[in-house]
Scaffold this active site. Structure first.
Site: not given
Ligand code: NAI
Length: 286
Positions: A172, A182
Site C-alpha cells: 500500500y 495507517y
Molecule cells: P482481506 O481481509 O480480504 O485479506 C487479509 C487476509 O489476511 C484475511 O484473509 C486474513 O484472514 C488474513 N490474515 C491475517 N492475519 C493472518 C495470519 N497471521 N496468517 C494468515 N493469514 C492472515 O483484506 P485485503 O484488503 O484484501 O488484504 C490483502 C492484502 O492487500 C493485504 O496485504 C493488505 O495490506 C493489502 N492492501 C489492501 C488495501 C485495501 O484498501 N484493502 C490497499 C492496499 C493493499
C-alpha cells in the site's frame, strides 16, 4: 500444462486474495488456499452453503473451485513457535499443521510443484494508533504478520516453485508516502515488504529462477480495510483525486496479478506495481 498456485490470505469473497484466485483460475490455473486459522471455519461453511457462488462464476460458465484448502497462520514458522495459549485456543484447537512450514509440507505432498505463490495478508493489532503511540509489541506484530510472513513463505514454498515461477504480494502507498491513519507500524511493514521484494527478487531469482513482485493497490473496502476505520474516506479521496475517476475493483488487481505471474511479465521482477487508478502519481489534489 495448467499452472498451479498457492494463495495465502483468502477468508471471504471481498478481498484481493479472492479476486486474484478468480483471475488466475480464469487464466487456467489450479488454486489451493492457505486460510488464516481463526477464519477457516466460517470461510469453509460459507463456501459450502453457497454464500460465494455469485462471485465464483467464471467466464466459461463453470464455478471457481479450490483444489485444497489448508489452515495457515503466517506468524508461526514451525510447530515450536506456537505458544500454548494459541494451541489451546478454541479457534485453533482441532486444526493441525497450520504453521508455514507444515502448510508447505502439505502442499508438497498433495500438489507437488507449483508455479505461483501469492501473499495477500496483513495484520497490525495497533493499526488505529499513530506510529508515535505504537507499542514495541504492536509494531513487531505488524512486521511479523505483514512482512516477515512473506520471507517465511518464500523460504518454505520457494523450493516448490518451478523455474520461471512467480511470487506476488500486496502493498500500500502508505509504505512510501505518509497516509495519516495507517498506523500501528503498518506503514513500516509495507515499507519493509517493498524493500524485501527487491532483495528477495535477487536472492530467489538466483536460487530458483523465480520472480518476486508486489502490487501497490488502491483502496478497497475489504474486511481488513474496514478494521482500519477510514476506508470509505480513502475510497472517496481516491475517486475525487486520482487521474482515473472510478471505484477500484478487486478484479483489476487480480488481472494485474495474473499478468505478473504469466510469461508476459518474464522480465519483470523486484517491482512495485501501482494498481490504483494512478492516485500515487498526484502531488497536489485538485
Ligand atoms: P482481506 O481481509 O480480504 O485479506 C487479509 C487476509 O489476511 C484475511 O484473509 C486474513 O484472514 C488474513 N490474515 C491475517 N492475519 C493472518 C495470519 N497471521 N496468517 C494468515 N493469514 C492472515 O483484506 P485485503 O484488503 O484484501 O488484504 C490483502 C492484502 O492487500 C493485504 O496485504 C493488505 O495490506 C493489502 N492492501 C489492501 C488495501 C485495501 O484498501 N484493502 C490497499 C492496499 C493493499
Amino acid at each position: 500444462r495448467g499452472k498451479k498456485a498457492f494463495i495465502a490470505g483468502v477468508a471471504d469473497d471481498q478481498g484481493f486474495g479472492w479476486a486474484i484466485a478468480k483471475q488466475l483460475a480464469e487464466a487456467g490455473a489450479e488454486i489451493s488456499l492457505g486460510v488464516w486459522v481463526p477464519a477457516l471455519n466460517i470461510f469453509e461453511s460459507s463456501y459450502r452453503r453457497g454464500k460465494f457462488d455469485a462471485n465464483r462464476k467464471l467466464a466459461n460458465g463453470s464455478l471457481l473451485e479450490f483444489a485444497h484448502i489448508y489452515p495457515m497462520d503466517a506468524v508461526f514458522d514451525t510447530p515450536e513457535d506456537v505458544p500454548p495459549e494459541i494451541a489451546e485456543n478454541k479457534r485453533y484447537a482441532g486444526n493441525e499443521g497450520y504453521t508455514v512450514s507444515e502448510a508447505a509440507e502439505k502442499l508438497a505432498r498433495d500438489v507437488g510443484k507449483i508455479d505461483i505463490l501469492v501473499h495477500s495478508l496483513a495484520n497490525g493489532p495497533e493499526v488505529q494508533k499513530p506510529l508515535l503511540e505504537t507499542s514495541r509489541r504492536g509494531y513487531l506484530a505488524a512486521l511479523s504478520a505483514s512482512s516477515y510472513s512473506l520471507i517465511s513463505m518464500l523460504q518454505r514454498f520457494g523450493p516448490l516453485l518451478n523455474p520461471g515461477g512467480a511470487v506476488i504480494s500486496l502493498t500500500y502507498l502508505a509504505g512510501a508516502r505518509v497516509i495519516p491513519g495507517y498506523g500501528g507500524g503498518m506503514s513500516s511493514a509495507k515499507a519493509a515488504l517493498e524493500s524485501d521484494t527487491k532483495v528477495l527478487a535477487f536472492e530467489a531469482g538466483r536460487k530458483w529462477n523465480v520472480r518476486v513482485n508486489t502490487i501497490s493497490a488502491g483502496p478497497l473496502g475489504s474486511r481488513a480495510a474496514k478494521a482500519i476505520g477510514f476506508i470509505d474516506d480513502m475510497i472517496k479521496y481516491s475517486y475525487e483525486n486520482a487521474p482515473i475517476q472510478k471505484e477500484l475493483s478487486a478484479y483489476e488487481i487480480g488481472s494485474v496479478a495474473a499478468f505478473l505471474c504469466s510469461p508476459l511479465a518474464s522480465a519483470v521482477t523486484g517491482h512495485v506495481m501501482y494498481v490504483d487508478n494512478g492516485l500515487n502519481t498526484m502531488g497536489l489534489a485538485l
